[in-house]
Design an enzyme around this catalytic site. Structure first.
Site, mmCIF file in Angstrom:
data_model
loop_
_atom_site.group_PDB
_atom_site.id
_atom_site.type_symbol
_atom_site.label_atom_id
_atom_site.label_comp_id
_atom_site.label_asym_id
_atom_site.label_seq_id
_atom_site.Cartn_x
_atom_site.Cartn_y
_atom_site.Cartn_z
ATOM 1 N N ASP A 138 80.855 31.299 63.576
ATOM 2 C CA ASP A 138 79.544 32.506 63.865
ATOM 3 C C ASP A 138 79.524 31.877 65.286
ATOM 4 O O ASP A 138 79.643 30.864 65.710
ATOM 5 C CB ASP A 138 78.721 32.341 62.802
ATOM 6 C CG ASP A 138 77.610 33.191 63.004
ATOM 7 O OD1 ASP A 138 77.658 34.321 63.769
ATOM 8 O OD2 ASP A 138 76.307 32.925 63.234
ATOM 9 N N ASP B 112 75.509 33.285 66.837
ATOM 10 C CA ASP B 112 74.157 33.031 66.987
ATOM 11 C C ASP B 112 73.609 32.029 65.842
ATOM 12 O O ASP B 112 74.023 32.164 64.875
ATOM 13 C CB ASP B 112 73.545 34.470 66.810
ATOM 14 C CG ASP B 112 73.992 35.411 67.718
ATOM 15 O OD1 ASP B 112 73.772 35.152 68.859
ATOM 16 O OD2 ASP B 112 74.399 36.458 67.492
ATOM 17 N N ASP C 73 75.712 29.738 59.977
ATOM 18 C CA ASP C 73 74.416 29.335 59.837
ATOM 19 C C ASP C 73 73.740 30.184 58.656
ATOM 20 O O ASP C 73 72.536 29.596 58.215
ATOM 21 C CB ASP C 73 73.427 29.409 61.128
ATOM 22 C CG ASP C 73 73.231 30.742 61.192
ATOM 23 O OD1 ASP C 73 71.836 31.195 61.169
ATOM 24 O OD2 ASP C 73 74.023 31.377 61.931
#
Length: 579
Positions: free
Chosen positions: A110, A112, A415
């Site tokens: 990922d 961000d 995250d």
């Protein structure tokens, strides 16, 4: 799987790989970046230059231990000379479920808050101010909100917002509420029991009346909710007519969505990425090492191409403020496939029929790729070499692009416990690694609190012993035929023991409060509530095969590493085994 009473040290996997089991001897040779940057979709100003200097040093075959700009000194990868021998606890990878990297053929990321770690003091403050502006200008909240300030350290992940009651909750793995605030006012034990402890069927806390704070993006939203709860309690006449706690929460969510839709946040970040994103000089060496080990790499992000291109150029160091167009697509060489606008978590669902589009890197133009993805193998091979960037689609498209034979051959690093980890694991069977930036500080404080935790365990044992004595004496007084003097003596002894128990209880309570506040003055330890794992820790344990503090910690281990969890223990085993 619950691992009771284990220390973080016990969860740690070994920093050393077995030389006999490793078939690779990697030497990372970094080449200098191209001198002719390609076109970009957006001008980026005032970009720092240290990473370009780092890339030039790497071009000479040097991988310096520069670390990221947050003060780390572990900017090496496992294959660097002298690396892989000792990894600080805060940068280690912890294992919940066995994972042999030899079985992994593709590693995905990922962007961000995974590759791009945002600075909460600037980025979250920007989101907070943007949301307030929308509340005032679009939803007619009072102007005095514009004077409010944001404390970016106040909220933590793993909290739950009770929209109906205006409460913020922290609970243990059994979903018992242990810490609760109404706005910024701590709720008493009696209030918590009245609200959450007296129902025949306990609430699951995942229905429409609740919002789970499971991503760092949500911290500003949670803080603003608490402020508005206090505001509406004290000034009900100042908010729009008919506004209640649930309506207020919906308004905050709507205002946050407006900030994302109109580009308020991303426009500011693209103007000056270094102000809002931590520069990490270990990203490029990590990606190069993974690719040189023979594995595919991919990026799946919900961000669109223009923003992704700016952020990844910044992270990979391909920018120079002297160029007319410092933003280019050079960073794409580190990925086999890049999928933007993925709309996770629906990207992972089996019934997702979203169309896949090619993205022309220079112009941002979209071309339908669905027909080509479904074409014969020869056409697919041509497509893979000609294009790397796509928008939309599903995990099925990604599998075909990378020729993935089995979902278990994919390791995905993200995250967001729900958007990245839970769905990719439960639906697809991907292997997962969760990035928890807070973990590095948590491990440090855990190490410093070892003596306090021993003291707490001693107080608990002492309290149990005293209570056992009280119960035995009280039984004797009630059920045994005792002389008057003997009964009075036992009554006096029980009284003394109860005084002793109360003294131990206060000592335990004070020590527990000190330990709690050492981690966070309001919410305590991220992974615990008292002696129980927190709800957040329970989710990490259930859905993340691996977890660590930074994505680049993956580069500190051999790409052939076999990650193994520590032994599980039942409560009866601790005393027997002397643990």
């Amino acid at each position: 799987m619950w691992l009771p009473k284990r220390s973080v040290a016990a969860l740690c996997v070994s920093a050393l790989s077995d030389p006999a089991s490793s078939s690779l001897s990697l030497l990372l040779l970094l080449s200098s970046p191209s001198a002719n940057p390609r076109g970009c979709s957006r001008r980026v100003s005032s970009l720092p230059r240290p990473s370009m200097a780092a890339a030039e040093a790497a071009g000479k075959g040097e991988i310096r231990a520069m670390g990221d700009l947050r003060g780390g000194d572990e900017g090496r990868v496992w294959s660097s000379s002298g690396s892989g021998l000792s990894i600080p606890m805060g940068k280690q990878i912890f294992c919940n479920r066995s994972l042999n990297m030899k079985n992994i053929t593709a590693v995905g990321f990922d962007m961000d808050y995974t590759l791009a770690q945002y600075k909460p003091e600037t980025f979250e403050a920007l989101a907070y101010q943007g949301t307030i502006a929308k509340l005032v200008n679009d939803l007619k909240y009072p102007d005095e909100l514009l004077k409010w300030n944001f404390d970016w350290k106040y909220m933590v992940r793993g909290l739950v917002l009770d929209k109906k009651r205006g409460n913020i909750l922290k609970m243990d793995r059994h979903k018992y509420v242990k810490v609760a605030y109404h706005g910024f006012r701590e709720m008493s034990k009696e209030e918590k029991v009245a609200a959450y402890g007296n129902t025949l069927t306990r609430d699951s806390f995942d229905g429409a009346d609740y919002v789970v704070i499971d991503t760092l993006f949500s911290l500003a939203e949670a803080y603003l909710f608490a402020q508005l709860v206090d505001f509406i309690d004290n000034n009900p006449e100042k908010v729009p007519w008919g506004t209640d706690y649930p309506g207020m929460c919906r308004d905050v969510r709507f205002a946050v969505d407006l900030c994302h839709r109109d580009g308020t946040l991303k426009k500011m970040v693209t103007m000056d990425p270094g102000r809002y994103i931590n520069e990490d000089l270990s990203i490029v060496p990590m990606l190069k090492m993974i690719k040189k080990s023979g594995r595919s790499t991919f990026l799946v992000t919900n961000s669109l191409w223009d923003y992704t291109n700016v952020v990844m150029n910044f992270l990979c160091g391909f920018h120079d403020s002297d160029d007319d167009c410092p933003c280019n697509s050079k960073w794409l060489e580190y990925f086999d496939v890049v999928i933007t606008g993925s709309v996770k978590p629906s990207f992972f669902l089996e019934d997702n029929h979203a169309s896949l589009f090619e993205v022309e890197a220079e112009s941002g133009k979209l071309l339908n790729a669905d027909l080509q993805i479904g074409s014969p193998t020869s056409a697919l091979k041509r497509l893979k070499t000609a294009h790397k960037v796509y928008q939309g689609g599903s995990a099925g498209h990604l599998h075909r692009l990378l020729s993935i034979a089995s979902s278990s051959q994919v390791l995905y690093v993200g995250d967001h416990i729900y958007g990245d980890i839970l769905r990719s694991k439960k639906v697809l069977g991907w292997r997962t690694m969760l990035v928890i930036p807070e973990l590095e500080e948590e491990v440090k404080l855990l190490s410093e609190s070892k003596d306090t935790r021993k003291e707490l365990r001693q107080y608990r044992r002492e309290r149990d012993l005293v209570e056992d004595k009280i119960h035995r004496l009280e039984w004797s007084i009630v059920f045994e035929d005792l002389a008057y003097d003997e009964k009075q003596r036992l009554i006096s002894e029980v009284h003394d023991l109860k005084v002793q128990r109360e003294h131990v209880r206060r000592l335990h309570q004070d020590a527990q409060r000190i330990c709690h506040q050492k981690f966070h003055k309001v919410w305590g330890q991220l992974m615990k509530t008292g002696f129980q794992n927190s709800r957040f820790a329970h989710q990490v344990e259930r859905f993340a095969c691996l977890y660590t503090s930074q994505v680049t910690n993956l580069g500190l281990y051999s790409p052939e590493k076999y990650y193994r969890p520590s032994e599980d223990f039942m409560p009866h085993e601790f005393d027997v085994l002397g643990l």
